[in-house]
Write a protein that holds these residues in place. Sequence first.
Motif, short mmCIF file in Angstrom:
data_model
loop_
_atom_site.label_atom_id
_atom_site.label_comp_id
_atom_site.label_asym_id
_atom_site.label_seq_id
_atom_site.Cartn_x
_atom_site.Cartn_y
_atom_site.Cartn_z
N PRO A 7 -1.61 16.85 -5.42
CA PRO A 7 -2.97 16.72 -5.95
C PRO A 7 -3.73 15.52 -5.35
N ALA A 8 -3.02 14.49 -4.91
CA ALA A 8 -3.68 13.32 -4.30
C ALA A 8 -4.36 13.68 -2.98
N HIS A 9 -4.01 14.80 -2.37
CA HIS A 9 -4.58 15.23 -1.09
C HIS A 9 -5.75 16.19 -1.26
N CYS A 10 -6.16 16.43 -2.49
CA CYS A 10 -7.17 17.45 -2.75
C CYS A 10 -8.58 16.89 -2.88
N ASN A 11 -9.54 17.75 -2.62
CA ASN A 11 -10.95 17.42 -2.81
C ASN A 11 -11.35 17.76 -4.25
N GLY A 12 -12.63 17.63 -4.56
CA GLY A 12 -13.12 17.92 -5.90
C GLY A 12 -12.92 19.35 -6.34
N GLY A 13 -12.75 20.25 -5.39
CA GLY A 13 -12.53 21.66 -5.72
C GLY A 13 -11.08 22.01 -5.99
N GLY A 14 -10.19 21.01 -5.87
CA GLY A 14 -8.78 21.24 -6.15
C GLY A 14 -7.96 21.78 -5.00
N ILE A 15 -8.57 21.89 -3.80
CA ILE A 15 -7.81 22.33 -2.63
C ILE A 15 -7.62 21.14 -1.69
N VAL A 16 -6.64 21.24 -0.81
CA VAL A 16 -6.35 20.14 0.12
C VAL A 16 -7.59 19.88 0.97
N HIS A 17 -7.93 18.62 1.10
CA HIS A 17 -9.11 18.18 1.85
C HIS A 17 -8.96 18.54 3.33
N GLY A 18 -10.03 19.08 3.90
CA GLY A 18 -10.02 19.45 5.32
C GLY A 18 -9.72 18.28 6.24
N GLY A 19 -10.15 17.08 5.86
CA GLY A 19 -9.85 15.89 6.67
C GLY A 19 -8.36 15.61 6.75
N MET A 20 -7.64 15.89 5.67
CA MET A 20 -6.19 15.72 5.68
C MET A 20 -5.54 16.71 6.63
N VAL A 32 -5.46 25.46 1.23
CA VAL A 32 -4.11 24.97 0.95
C VAL A 32 -4.16 24.32 -0.42
N TRP A 33 -3.20 24.68 -1.26
CA TRP A 33 -3.17 24.22 -2.64
C TRP A 33 -2.05 23.19 -2.84
N PRO A 34 -2.21 22.31 -3.82
CA PRO A 34 -1.12 21.38 -4.12
C PRO A 34 0.16 22.15 -4.43
N MET A 44 0.85 -1.17 0.00
CA MET A 44 0.00 0.00 0.00
C MET A 44 0.89 1.24 0.00
N PRO A 45 0.64 2.19 -0.88
CA PRO A 45 1.46 3.40 -0.92
C PRO A 45 1.18 4.30 0.28
N ALA A 46 2.17 5.10 0.62
CA ALA A 46 2.02 6.06 1.72
C ALA A 46 1.01 7.13 1.33
N ILE A 47 0.27 7.61 2.31
CA ILE A 47 -0.70 8.68 2.06
C ILE A 47 0.02 10.03 1.96
N ALA A 48 1.05 10.20 2.78
CA ALA A 48 1.78 11.47 2.78
C ALA A 48 3.18 11.25 3.35
N ARG A 49 4.10 12.03 2.87
CA ARG A 49 5.44 12.04 3.44
C ARG A 49 5.54 13.26 4.34
N VAL A 50 5.81 13.00 5.60
CA VAL A 50 5.92 14.08 6.57
C VAL A 50 7.36 14.11 7.06
N PHE A 51 7.91 15.30 7.11
CA PHE A 51 9.27 15.49 7.60
C PHE A 51 9.21 16.05 9.01
N ALA A 52 10.01 15.47 9.89
CA ALA A 52 10.00 15.88 11.30
C ALA A 52 11.42 16.19 11.75
#
Length: 126
Positions: free
Chosen positions: A24-37, A73-75, A1-9
Amino acid sequence: MPAIARVFAQRIEGGVLFKWLATPAHCNGGGIVHGGMLSTLADTWLANNVMAQLPAHSSMVTTNLAVDYLRPVWPGQVVECAIDRMKIGSRLCHAAGVLLVDNEPVVSMRATFALIPSTERAAKKD
């Protein structure tokens, strides 16, 4: 399964600094980052900053999470966290801060976490 996101700490004095590149994989239908993310990042990043202040092998769960979406938040944008308030109690911990893009707040976030006593964790393993 691919990672959902790469986070740097990066460990910093008093906590952990997180950064994440929106795609773009983190975006909703409106093209902005999904609030759930963004709320997932808020919960995770607040919790990790609290955990950095607790003794090793501590455990906790989120009991309340509040996020206010201030700007889209935009891609291609990099999101990072800034924790500005934290209170560690004997049973509850509180943390608050913002998610930033280009040093501008895009999300205001607050959370409360309940500490799980080690005796309770040990009983669940049996």
